[in-house]
Write an enzyme that holds these catalytic residues in place. Structure first.
Site, mmCIF file in Angstrom:
data_model
loop_
_atom_site.group_PDB
_atom_site.id
_atom_site.type_symbol
_atom_site.label_atom_id
_atom_site.label_comp_id
_atom_site.label_asym_id
_atom_site.label_seq_id
_atom_site.Cartn_x
_atom_site.Cartn_y
_atom_site.Cartn_z
ATOM 1 N N HIS A 141 0.839 -1.201 0.000
ATOM 2 C CA HIS A 141 0.000 0.000 0.000
ATOM 3 C C HIS A 141 0.871 1.248 0.000
ATOM 4 C CE1 HIS A 141 -3.590 2.419 0.586
ATOM 5 N NE2 HIS A 141 -2.909 3.121 1.475
ATOM 6 N N SER A 142 0.591 2.161 -0.924
ATOM 7 C CA SER A 142 1.292 3.438 -1.041
ATOM 8 C C SER A 142 2.788 3.179 -1.237
ATOM 9 C CB SER A 142 1.000 4.299 0.187
ATOM 10 O OG SER A 142 1.333 5.637 -0.042
ATOM 11 N N MET A 143 3.644 3.611 -0.323
ATOM 12 C CA MET A 143 5.067 3.313 -0.457
ATOM 13 C C MET A 143 5.293 1.814 -0.586
ATOM 14 S SD MET A 143 8.259 3.997 2.189
ATOM 15 C CE MET A 143 7.820 2.608 3.247
#
Length: 256
Positions: free
Chosen positions: A94-96
């Protein structure tokens, strides 16, 4: 350090399920730790072992210095993960964490000539799209905290706690540096399906930027949008898990 202690250092809940026929490695967002996926294993069938990757500077590794370079993270994790990719595996980031999972899958393919069975990327635009702003980690504390507030992933009570933020800010700056210094390089698309998850109210990650992940695979691709902002994975985790279970069961289904 023994094999078991080293595995437990980097991977939470790894190699504990003798019935596992597939491992799902989960990589959290900037500033997040393995506990972001703590409950997820309860909702997957016993054939799927859910392992969270714990980076330095988080939770039980809080005394360690956070890493600030994505390639360094990927090289280390790609080495440590080798004993655990002895069965089919998938990634969720998720995200990074999506960016790390993408580059980690690339590195494993290069070193071990094996692809994940599925790559799930969440809350992150496709890697070939440059970041609109890359120097968040260099902002003064007040402005940096305001950027964190806009993402809506850190409780306001924490953002206003000077003592707590003095602990969190170095870790968060390190993670934003990981993302901000990333340089995409062209390479062959994956020979595995990719699913991109997004939040309908995430202003920083549009449907179009998720759709661009299509370029990274030769196989099936889909975008799934859920209610919520950048941290939709909390309010929509059951829907995400249901979708992932369905996709991973296809891998485990007997071939006729």
């Amino acid at each position: 350090m023994t094999f078991i202690s080293q595995v437990n250092k980097w991977f939470v809940n790894a190699n504990v399920n003798s019935a596992a026929k597939l491992r799902l490695f989960c990589i959290p967002y900037a500033g997040g730790g393995a506990s972001a996926f703590y409950e997820w294993s309860h909702f997957f069938p016993k054939e799927i072992e859910v392992c969270s990757i714990q980076l330095p500077g988080r939770e039980n590794r809080g005394a360690e210095v956070p890493l600030t370079n994505l390639q360094q993270i990927v090289e280390i994790v790609a080495e440590e993960i080798q004993p655990l990719i002895n069965i089919p595996f998938a990634f969720l980031g998720h995200s990074m964490g999506a960016l790390i999972s993408f580059e980690l899958a690339r590195t494993i393919r290069q070193k071990s000539n094996v692809n994940p069975v599925h790559l799930f990327v969440s809350g992150r635009h496709a890697p070939q799209i440059p970041c609109a702003k890359q120097d968040y980690h260099l902002l003064p504390d007040e402005q940096f905290i305001q950027e964190l507030r806009s993402l809506n992933g850190t409780p306001e009570i924490v953002l206003q706690d000077a003592e707590m933020m003095s602990i969190l800010l170095p870790r968060l700056r390190a993670d934003f540096s990981v993302c901000g210094s990333y340089q995409y390089k062209n390479d062959e698309p994956f020979e595995c399906p990719i699913t991109a998850f997004g939040g309908k109210n995430d202003n920083g990650v549009t449907y179009q930027s998720l759709e661009a992940w299509r370029e990274q695979t030769k196989r099936e691709f889909s975008v799934c949008m859920y209610p919520g902002d950048h941290f939709f994975l909390y309010e929509s985790k059951y829907e995400m898990i249901e979708f992932m279970c369905k996709q991973l069961r296809l891998v485990l289904a007997p071939k006729i």
